[in-house]
Design an enzyme around this catalytic site. Structure first.
Site, PDB file in Angstrom:
ATOM      1  N   ASP A  31     105.763  42.294 -49.503  1.00 21.53           N
ATOM      2  CA  ASP A  31     106.484  42.272 -48.219  1.00 21.53           C
ATOM      3  C   ASP A  31     106.983  40.859 -47.963  1.00 21.53           C
ATOM      4  OD1 ASP A  31     106.981  42.398 -45.279  1.00 21.53           O
ATOM      5  OD2 ASP A  31     105.919  44.307 -45.401  1.00 21.53           O
ATOM      6  N   LYS A  84     115.190  49.028 -39.859  1.00 20.26           N
ATOM      7  CA  LYS A  84     115.159  50.395 -39.305  1.00 20.26           C
ATOM      8  C   LYS A  84     115.692  50.552 -37.888  1.00 20.26           C
ATOM      9  CE  LYS A  84     110.553  49.868 -37.407  1.00 20.26           C
ATOM     10  NZ  LYS A  84     109.283  50.453 -37.032  1.00 20.26           N
ATOM     11  N   SER A 124     113.972  59.727 -43.957  1.00 18.96           N
ATOM     12  CA  SER A 124     113.983  59.914 -42.509  1.00 18.96           C
ATOM     13  C   SER A 124     114.704  61.200 -42.151  1.00 18.96           C
ATOM     14  CB  SER A 124     114.707  58.729 -41.862  1.00 18.96           C
ATOM     15  OG  SER A 124     114.958  58.988 -40.499  1.00 18.96           O
ATOM     16  N   THR A 126     116.609  61.400 -39.927  1.00 23.11           N
ATOM     17  CA  THR A 126     117.946  60.997 -39.501  1.00 23.11           C
ATOM     18  C   THR A 126     119.008  61.508 -40.484  1.00 23.11           C
ATOM     19  OG1 THR A 126     119.234  59.122 -38.666  1.00 23.11           O
ATOM     20  CG2 THR A 126     117.952  58.707 -40.633  1.00 23.11           C
ATOM     21  N   TYR A 148     122.386  52.800 -40.248  1.00 25.87           N
ATOM     22  CA  TYR A 148     121.005  52.917 -40.732  1.00 25.87           C
ATOM     23  C   TYR A 148     120.821  54.251 -41.454  1.00 25.87           C
ATOM     24  CZ  TYR A 148     116.101  54.226 -40.683  1.00 25.87           C
ATOM     25  OH  TYR A 148     114.865  54.689 -41.062  1.00 25.87           O
ATOM     26  N   LYS A 152     119.899  55.400 -45.553  1.00 19.56           N
ATOM     27  CA  LYS A 152     118.843  56.330 -46.000  1.00 19.56           C
ATOM     28  C   LYS A 152     119.453  57.443 -46.859  1.00 19.56           C
ATOM     29  CE  LYS A 152     115.238  54.459 -44.380  1.00 19.56           C
ATOM     30  NZ  LYS A 152     114.148  54.023 -45.257  1.00 19.56           N
ATOM     31  N   ASN A 178     109.247  61.583 -36.087  1.00 18.32           N
ATOM     32  CA  ASN A 178     109.062  60.398 -35.217  1.00 18.32           C
ATOM     33  C   ASN A 178     107.623  59.882 -35.292  1.00 18.32           C
ATOM     34  OD1 ASN A 178     111.542  61.774 -34.261  1.00 18.32           O
ATOM     35  ND2 ASN A 178     111.531  60.202 -32.683  1.00 18.32           N
TER      36      ASN A 178
HETATM   37  P1  NAD Z   1     108.392  48.190 -40.361  1.00 21.31           P
HETATM   38  O1  NAD Z   1     109.557  47.333 -40.025  1.00 21.31           O
HETATM   39  O2  NAD Z   1     107.171  48.094 -39.522  1.00 21.31           O
HETATM   40  O3  NAD Z   1     107.967  47.954 -41.887  1.00 21.31           O
HETATM   41  C1  NAD Z   1     108.886  47.614 -42.881  1.00 21.31           C
HETATM   42  C2  NAD Z   1     108.306  46.442 -43.651  1.00 21.31           C
HETATM   43  O4  NAD Z   1     109.238  46.085 -44.674  1.00 21.31           O
HETATM   44  C3  NAD Z   1     108.084  45.195 -42.791  1.00 21.31           C
HETATM   45  O5  NAD Z   1     106.780  44.722 -42.981  1.00 21.31           O
HETATM   46  C4  NAD Z   1     109.124  44.205 -43.299  1.00 21.31           C
HETATM   47  O6  NAD Z   1     108.655  42.863 -43.208  1.00 21.31           O
HETATM   48  C5  NAD Z   1     109.331  44.670 -44.737  1.00 21.31           C
HETATM   49  N1  NAD Z   1     110.642  44.366 -45.301  1.00 21.31           N
HETATM   50  C6  NAD Z   1     111.867  44.634 -44.780  1.00 21.31           C
HETATM   51  N2  NAD Z   1     112.827  44.199 -45.599  1.00 21.31           N
HETATM   52  C7  NAD Z   1     112.207  43.673 -46.692  1.00 21.31           C
HETATM   53  C8  NAD Z   1     112.667  43.071 -47.884  1.00 21.31           C
HETATM   54  N3  NAD Z   1     113.978  42.884 -48.129  1.00 21.31           N
HETATM   55  N4  NAD Z   1     111.755  42.649 -48.791  1.00 21.31           N
HETATM   56  C9  NAD Z   1     110.428  42.803 -48.548  1.00 21.31           C
HETATM   57  N5  NAD Z   1     109.937  43.343 -47.431  1.00 21.31           N
HETATM   58  C10 NAD Z   1     110.820  43.779 -46.501  1.00 21.31           C
HETATM   59  O7  NAD Z   1     108.936  49.708 -40.403  1.00 21.31           O
HETATM   60  P2  NAD Z   1     108.116  51.052 -40.519  1.00 21.31           P
HETATM   61  O8  NAD Z   1     108.217  51.763 -39.210  1.00 21.31           O
HETATM   62  O9  NAD Z   1     106.790  50.810 -41.125  1.00 21.31           O
HETATM   63  O10 NAD Z   1     109.051  51.855 -41.523  1.00 21.31           O
HETATM   64  C11 NAD Z   1     108.801  51.872 -42.914  1.00 21.31           C
HETATM   65  C12 NAD Z   1     109.873  52.693 -43.595  1.00 21.31           C
HETATM   66  O11 NAD Z   1     109.910  53.998 -43.021  1.00 21.31           O
HETATM   67  C13 NAD Z   1     111.287  52.130 -43.425  1.00 21.31           C
HETATM   68  O12 NAD Z   1     111.979  52.291 -44.634  1.00 21.31           O
HETATM   69  C14 NAD Z   1     111.894  52.998 -42.341  1.00 21.31           C
HETATM   70  O13 NAD Z   1     113.298  53.088 -42.461  1.00 21.31           O
HETATM   71  C15 NAD Z   1     111.227  54.329 -42.621  1.00 21.31           C
HETATM   72  N6  NAD Z   1     111.159  55.188 -41.434  1.00 21.31           N
HETATM   73  C16 NAD Z   1     110.571  54.730 -40.294  1.00 21.31           C
HETATM   74  C17 NAD Z   1     110.560  55.528 -39.150  1.00 21.31           C
HETATM   75  C18 NAD Z   1     109.962  55.026 -37.867  1.00 21.31           C
HETATM   76  O14 NAD Z   1     110.298  55.566 -36.807  1.00 21.31           O
HETATM   77  N7  NAD Z   1     109.087  54.029 -37.883  1.00 21.31           N
HETATM   78  C19 NAD Z   1     111.105  56.818 -39.205  1.00 21.31           C
HETATM   79  C20 NAD Z   1     111.674  57.261 -40.392  1.00 21.31           C
HETATM   80  C21 NAD Z   1     111.702  56.440 -41.513  1.00 21.31           C
HETATM   81  C1  WQD Z   2     112.972  59.596 -28.643  1.00 23.22           C
HETATM   82  C2  WQD Z   2     113.436  60.263 -27.358  1.00 23.22           C
HETATM   83  C3  WQD Z   2     115.448  59.301 -26.433  1.00 23.22           C
HETATM   84  C4  WQD Z   2     113.708  55.404 -25.454  1.00 23.22           C
HETATM   85  C5  WQD Z   2     114.757  57.047 -33.842  1.00 23.22           C
HETATM   86  C6  WQD Z   2     115.782  56.874 -34.928  1.00 23.22           C
HETATM   87  C7  WQD Z   2     115.427  57.701 -36.130  1.00 23.22           C
HETATM   88  C8  WQD Z   2     113.983  57.453 -36.598  1.00 23.22           C
HETATM   89  C9  WQD Z   2     113.000  57.460 -35.464  1.00 23.22           C
HETATM   90  C10 WQD Z   2     113.927  55.964 -38.466  1.00 23.22           C
HETATM   91  C11 WQD Z   2     114.950  60.479 -27.281  1.00 23.22           C
HETATM   92  C12 WQD Z   2     114.277  59.097 -25.495  1.00 23.22           C
HETATM   93  C13 WQD Z   2     113.895  56.695 -25.892  1.00 23.22           C
HETATM   94  C14 WQD Z   2     113.784  55.120 -24.062  1.00 23.22           C
HETATM   95  C15 WQD Z   2     114.187  57.459 -23.652  1.00 23.22           C
HETATM   96  N1  WQD Z   2     113.830  56.189 -37.213  1.00 23.22           N
HETATM   97  N2  WQD Z   2     114.120  57.711 -25.013  1.00 23.22           N
HETATM   98  N3  WQD Z   2     114.012  56.179 -23.214  1.00 23.22           N
HETATM   99  O1  WQD Z   2     116.030  58.439 -31.292  1.00 23.22           O
HETATM  100  O2  WQD Z   2     114.472  60.342 -31.964  1.00 23.22           O
HETATM  101  O3  WQD Z   2     114.727  58.422 -33.451  1.00 23.22           O
HETATM  102  O4  WQD Z   2     113.474  56.666 -34.349  1.00 23.22           O
HETATM  103  O5  WQD Z   2     114.340  56.648 -39.352  1.00 23.22           O
HETATM  104  O6  WQD Z   2     116.353  57.399 -37.122  1.00 23.22           O
HETATM  105  O7  WQD Z   2     117.048  57.261 -34.416  1.00 23.22           O
HETATM  106  O8  WQD Z   2     113.512  58.116 -31.340  1.00 23.22           O
HETATM  107  O9  WQD Z   2     111.874  57.016 -29.902  1.00 23.22           O
HETATM  108  O10 WQD Z   2     114.264  56.176 -29.880  1.00 23.22           O
HETATM  109  O11 WQD Z   2     113.739  58.396 -28.853  1.00 23.22           O
HETATM  110  O12 WQD Z   2     114.406  58.361 -22.830  1.00 23.22           O
HETATM  111  O13 WQD Z   2     113.681  53.984 -23.584  1.00 23.22           O
HETATM  112  O14 WQD Z   2     113.127  59.388 -26.251  1.00 23.22           O
HETATM  113  O15 WQD Z   2     116.621  59.581 -25.727  1.00 23.22           O
HETATM  114  O16 WQD Z   2     115.160  61.693 -26.608  1.00 23.22           O
HETATM  115  P1  WQD Z   2     114.791  58.890 -31.957  1.00 23.22           P
HETATM  116  P2  WQD Z   2     113.318  57.317 -30.000  1.00 23.22           P
END
Ligand code: NAD
Ligand code: WQD
Length: 336
Positions: A31, A84, A124, A126, A148, A152, A178
């Site tokens: 990381d 993200k 994701s 998404t 974003y 993905k 989520n």
């Molecule tokens: P996060 O930001 O907490 O973790 C990502 C980690 O990657 C961080 O520690 C960051 O320092 C590291 N990182 C980023 N770019 C880097 C690089 N170029 N080289 C080395 N390290 C790097 O995010 P998270 O919530 O743990 O998400 C992890 C993965 O899951 C991501 O790919 C994200 O897109 C995906 N994801 C997250 C969510 C969510 O809502 N949290 C939902 C769907 C998918």
């Molecule tokens: C959830 C619900 C908002 C904030 C996002 C990314 C998605 C994925 C997960 C990575 C919605 C409502 C939110 C606030 C609100 N990430 N809301 N007030 O939009 O489903 O997904 O995170 O892949 O790609 O788009 O999650 O937590 O932002 O929103 O009313 O201040 O909460 O409108 O209905 P979302 P979220």
């Protein structure tokens, strides 16, 4: 098994690290700490009783990755590293393509160089775009609605091309819905920098008294109470899903997509109520206009994960809220 977690110090990676270490795997966290803190390492060790190896480096350095993969005799890579934030991706799309897509190309080059053909990718929901039907199964058409999401989708497409070119690859794209919640110890959890964009961390900071009130983005959606409905999944369930995928991958060549969700949707107002109850704090809110790009409802059909991985989410909404509250309220700034 020797596993390397890119982005392993982040929110999801750190919880997966705990579960893998507790199962006896040799875990290397790779990381650059662009969105995480070095303190997480000691916290992972405190929970798991084993200190994982940590390498501070960027995935865009194929050389550093190749060295790490060789040196630790890595057998499988779990690829979490990436940026993200949806809003930020529209402002700085090139950073998102460079980091997420470019970083994955560099990882795949390093894996090719070292002969490693086993990969678990953080996908994701998404990639489903605006739902054409619900619940969303893996056969739902794919479409991204922001930069974003496009990163993905591009990565998934690249992985499918790679798998078609070489049958030795074993790849699974886990499409998270989520993720919320924290480890039950309260030692690791989600710690967004600045004001949170996502609902759960925002609610937590309102409950902690750090933010005045929640803006509920729209109450005129075609949902039971008019607010947006999402499939919130406990991060520890997600972590256990990765463990299941790791074992399953051994016998499954090809490139597969599997949803990790609960199948159950909750509205924004249901989330507010559940969090207020778990934290025994008020969560003041006001109704605000809809947020651009939001959909009314999004939740998973989780059947494939059960059928293929033998995994299904175990933890309910009270646990998601209670663990988040434990994590947030145990931080000095969260004591209110
Ligand atoms: P996060 O930001 O907490 O973790 C990502 C980690 O990657 C961080 O520690 C960051 O320092 C590291 N990182 C980023 N770019 C880097 C690089 N170029 N080289 C080395 N390290 C790097 O995010 P998270 O919530 O743990 O998400 C992890 C993965 O899951 C991501 O790919 C994200 O897109 C995906 N994801 C997250 C969510 C969510 O809502 N949290 C939902 C769907 C998918
Ligand atoms: C959830 C619900 C908002 C904030 C996002 C990314 C998605 C994925 C997960 C990575 C919605 C409502 C939110 C606030 C609100 N990430 N809301 N007030 O939009 O489903 O997904 O995170 O892949 O790609 O788009 O999650 O937590 O932002 O929103 O009313 O201040 O909460 O409108 O209905 P979302 P979220």
């Amino acid at each position: 098994m020797n596993v390397l977690l890119t982005g392993g110090m982040g929110y999801i990676g750190s919880h997966v690290a705990v579960v893998l270490l507790q199962a006896g795997h040799h875990v290397v966290l790779y990381d650059n700490l662009c969105n995480s803190e070095i303190e997480t390492l000691a916290r992972i060790e405190q929970i798991a009783g084993v200190r994982p190896t940590f390498i501070q480096a960027d995935i865009r350095s194929a050389k550093a990755l190749t060295d790490a993969l060789k040196h630790h005799a890595i057998e499988t890579v779990l690829h979490f590293a990436g940026l993200k934030a949806v809003g930020e991706s529209a402002i700085n799309p090139v950073d998102y393509y460079a980091n997420n897509v470019g970083g994955t190309v560099s990882l795949l080059e390093a894996m090719r160089e070292t002969g490693i053909r086993s990969l678990v990718f953080s996908g994701s929901a998404t990639v489903y775009g605006e739902p054409q039907y619900l619940p969303l199964d893996e056969a739902h058409p794919l479409c991204a609605t922001n930069p974003y999401g496009r990163t993905k989708l591009h990565i998934e497409e690249m992985l499918r091309d790679l798998s078609a070119s070489d049958p030795l690859w074993r790849i699974v794209c886990l499409r998270y819905f989520n993720p919320v919640g924290a480890h039950e110890s309260g030692l690791i959890g989600e710690k967004p920098v600045g004001t949170p964009n996502n609902l759960m961390p925002y609610i937590a900071r309102v409950a902690a008294g750090e933010l005045k009130e929640l803006s509920v983005f729209g109450n005129d959606y075609p949902t039971p109470d008019g607010t947006g409905v999402r499939d919130y999944i406990h991060v520890m369930d997600l972590a256990e899903g990765h463990m299941a995928a790791l074992g399953w991958l051994t016998g499954h060549p090809g490139c597969h997509a599997i949803n990790l969700g609960t199948g159950q949707g909750y509205s924004v107002l249901e989330m507010v109520k559940a969090f207020a109850s778990a934290s025994e704090r008020d969560v003041p809110y006001q109704i605000a206009p809809r947020r651009a790009g939001d959909v009314a409802a999004c939740y998973a059909n989780p059947e494939k994960a059960l059928k293929e991985l033998g995994w299904q989410a175990q933890r309910g909404l009270p646990d998601m809220c209670a663990s988040t509250w434990k994590f947030v309220s145990s931080r000095p700034e969260g004591r209110g």
